[in-house]
Design an enzyme around this catalytic site. Structure first.
Site, PDB file in Angstrom:
ATOM      1  N   ASP A  30       6.810   9.689  -5.274  1.00 23.53           N
ATOM      2  CA  ASP A  30       6.729   8.730  -4.174  1.00 23.53           C
ATOM      3  C   ASP A  30       7.441   9.193  -2.905  1.00 23.53           C
ATOM      4  O   ASP A  30       6.870   9.193  -1.813  1.00 23.53           O
ATOM      5  CB  ASP A  30       7.215   7.344  -4.630  1.00 23.53           C
ATOM      6  CG  ASP A  30       8.705   7.301  -4.980  1.00 23.53           C
ATOM      7  OD1 ASP A  30       9.270   8.340  -5.395  1.00 23.53           O
ATOM      8  OD2 ASP A  30       9.305   6.219  -4.838  1.00 23.53           O
ATOM      9  N   LYS A 225       4.324  -4.913   2.585  1.00 22.67           N
ATOM     10  CA  LYS A 225       2.919  -4.509   2.443  1.00 22.67           C
ATOM     11  C   LYS A 225       2.242  -5.444   1.451  1.00 22.67           C
ATOM     12  O   LYS A 225       2.891  -5.964   0.547  1.00 22.67           O
ATOM     13  CB  LYS A 225       2.860  -3.066   1.914  1.00 22.67           C
ATOM     14  CG  LYS A 225       3.443  -2.039   2.849  1.00 22.67           C
ATOM     15  CD  LYS A 225       3.821  -0.755   2.124  1.00 22.67           C
ATOM     16  CE  LYS A 225       5.182  -0.874   1.491  1.00 22.67           C
ATOM     17  NZ  LYS A 225       5.611   0.313   0.744  1.00 22.67           N
ATOM     18  N   ASP A 259       3.123   4.782  -0.035  1.00 24.72           N
ATOM     19  CA  ASP A 259       3.937   5.927   0.428  1.00 24.72           C
ATOM     20  C   ASP A 259       3.459   6.407   1.799  1.00 24.72           C
ATOM     21  O   ASP A 259       4.266   6.742   2.678  1.00 24.72           O
ATOM     22  CB  ASP A 259       3.841   7.106  -0.555  1.00 24.72           C
ATOM     23  CG  ASP A 259       4.222   6.723  -1.977  1.00 24.72           C
ATOM     24  OD1 ASP A 259       5.003   5.775  -2.149  1.00 24.72           O
ATOM     25  OD2 ASP A 259       3.722   7.388  -2.914  1.00 24.72           O
TER      26      ASP A 259
HETATM   27  P1  ADP Z   1       1.476   0.079  -2.882  1.00 28.98           P
HETATM   28  O1  ADP Z   1       0.604   1.292  -2.872  1.00 28.98           O
HETATM   29  O2  ADP Z   1       2.914   0.408  -2.689  1.00 28.98           O
HETATM   30  O3  ADP Z   1       1.200  -0.863  -4.022  1.00 28.98           O
HETATM   31  P2  ADP Z   1      -0.068  -1.712  -1.202  1.00 28.98           P
HETATM   32  O4  ADP Z   1      -1.105  -1.798  -2.253  1.00 28.98           O
HETATM   33  O5  ADP Z   1       0.508  -2.980  -0.715  1.00 28.98           O
HETATM   34  O6  ADP Z   1       1.137  -0.732  -1.554  1.00 28.98           O
HETATM   35  O7  ADP Z   1      -0.741  -0.945   0.027  1.00 28.98           O
HETATM   36  C1  ADP Z   1      -0.011  -0.336   1.046  1.00 28.98           C
HETATM   37  C2  ADP Z   1      -0.840  -0.346   2.300  1.00 28.98           C
HETATM   38  O8  ADP Z   1      -2.055   0.381   2.083  1.00 28.98           O
HETATM   39  C3  ADP Z   1      -1.266  -1.730   2.754  1.00 28.98           C
HETATM   40  O9  ADP Z   1      -0.284  -2.348   3.567  1.00 28.98           O
HETATM   41  C4  ADP Z   1      -2.521  -1.411   3.538  1.00 28.98           C
HETATM   42  O10 ADP Z   1      -2.183  -0.977   4.832  1.00 28.98           O
HETATM   43  C5  ADP Z   1      -3.127  -0.251   2.770  1.00 28.98           C
HETATM   44  N1  ADP Z   1      -4.083  -0.750   1.763  1.00 28.98           N
HETATM   45  C6  ADP Z   1      -3.903  -0.850   0.435  1.00 28.98           C
HETATM   46  N2  ADP Z   1      -5.012  -1.360  -0.154  1.00 28.98           N
HETATM   47  C7  ADP Z   1      -5.905  -1.592   0.833  1.00 28.98           C
HETATM   48  C8  ADP Z   1      -7.243  -2.102   0.875  1.00 28.98           C
HETATM   49  N3  ADP Z   1      -7.880  -2.509  -0.223  1.00 28.98           N
HETATM   50  N4  ADP Z   1      -7.855  -2.168   2.072  1.00 28.98           N
HETATM   51  C9  ADP Z   1      -7.250  -1.762   3.202  1.00 28.98           C
HETATM   52  N5  ADP Z   1      -5.996  -1.275   3.229  1.00 28.98           N
HETATM   53  C10 ADP Z   1      -5.327  -1.189   2.063  1.00 28.98           C
END
Ligand code: ADP
Length: 306
Positions: A30, A225, A259
């Site tokens: 990460d 996020k 990340d």
């Molecule tokens: P993590 O990978 O740490 O679980 P998230 O799933 O919240 O974090 O996603 C991090 C960022 O990636 C989000 O804030 C967004 O900007 C982008 N992102 C993730 N999934 C999507 C999606 N399905 N559509 C558009 N952007 C996404």
């Protein structure tokens, strides 16, 4: 010229190829993913160093060579003769990924064993970037060493940026995870949690609750996020705002979404963007990263830079 020190574990990644029985080898983790995107986004304006421990074996050397080739500083990568890097295997079956890890005795678990080495790495740095995974892999005494070093760094005006990256399997139990994560938040000035993890393990009902909880622990600014949902921001004076995330054209592999968001966010702030502008930059980068396979996507960086 500024200097960022990313602190954590990078592992060897073994992934299956189209040819049955054939594996390819890469590197991921990460904090490394964020360091890699930061280096690409910030280019020559900033040094990005990685603080970790590896072995003296060939595989460890390959990791160090990889970091150096990617422009990430390896001056604070310490070597331990009796250890090697952690590994994981990833397999993709019908779109579902499954992982097998060999990391319980990895060299990176010793990354905070030498307080002097941490102090040296942080001595003329501007920003320290770390995560809940960095904290989880350490023996408890070394967690305290690292927390104290970061607290002193913050006391000297350094910015400590933290992604809780909650991974219950790396912790003895959930209570312990929650306690240490809050101690980490207390020494960090910017916290970048992901709402789904926080809701699952802290019971937060909304991203605003997540932000408020980290503020209560002492983190000044919080960026929550939430996958395709809005990013929730709380600034140093407690003001809350939300920023919409653009729709994804394609979701091929969400590895490193968070990340890469963190790197896009931080790089934009370091170029003078507001929190809202930085969140848009983070989301724009993450959107490109999830449209391709793998954690490190070279073609994702470029047009998001300005
Ligand atoms: P993590 O990978 O740490 O679980 P998230 O799933 O919240 O974090 O996603 C991090 C960022 O990636 C989000 O804030 C967004 O900007 C982008 N992102 C993730 N999934 C999507 C999606 N399905 N559509 C558009 N952007 C996404």
């Amino acid at each position: 010229m500024g200097r960022i020190v990313a602190i954590g574990e990078c592992m060897g990644e073994l992934s299956e190829t189209e040819t049955p029985g054939m594996l390819t080898m890469g590197f991921a983790g990460d904090t490394l993913n964020t360091a890699w995107y930061l280096k690409r986004c910030l280019n020559a304006d900033w040094h990005v160093d990685y603080l970790t421990t590896v072995g003296t074996d060939t595989l460890s050397q390959r990791l160090v060579d990889f970091l150096a080739n990617e422009g990430i500083g390896t001056h604070h990568v310490r070597r331990l003769a009796d250890k090697t890097i952690g590994l994981y295997h990833i397999s993709l079956r019908d779109g579902e990924r499954s992982f097998t890890y060999w990391r319980n005795d990895s060299a990176a678990r010793r990354l905070a064993a030498d307080p002097a080495a941490i102090a040296t790495a942080l001595s003329d740095a501007d920003i320290a970037y770390w995560s809940g995974i960095t904290l989880a892999i350490l023996p408890p005494a070394d967690r305290i060493t690292l927390l104290e070093a970061l607290s002193q760094f913050a006391g000297r005006g350094g910015q400590v940026v933290f992604d809780p990256n909650l991974r219950p399997r790396l912790w003895d139990n959930t209570d312990s995870m929650r306690g240490w994560i809050h101690r980490a938040a207390a020494v960090s000035s910017l916290c970048l949690p992901s709402f789904d993890d926080e809701a699952a393990h802290f019971g937060d009902a909304t991203p605003a609750d997540t932000a408020a909880r980290y503020r209560d622990q002492g983190t000044m600014r919080v960026v929550v996020k939430n996958g395709p949902g809005d990013v929730t921001l709380v600034d140093a004076s407690g003001g809350l705002q939300t920023v919409a995330v653009p729709n994804a054209d394609a979701i091929v592999d969400t590895t490193a979404a968070g990340d890469s968001f963190n790197a896009g966010y931080l790089a934009a702030e370091l170029r003078g963007a507001s929190m809202a502008e930085a969140a848009s930059a983070g989301a724009a980068l993450a959107r490109k990263v999830i449209a391709a396979r793998g954690a490190l996507v070279p073609q994702a960086v470029g047009s998001t830079e300005n």
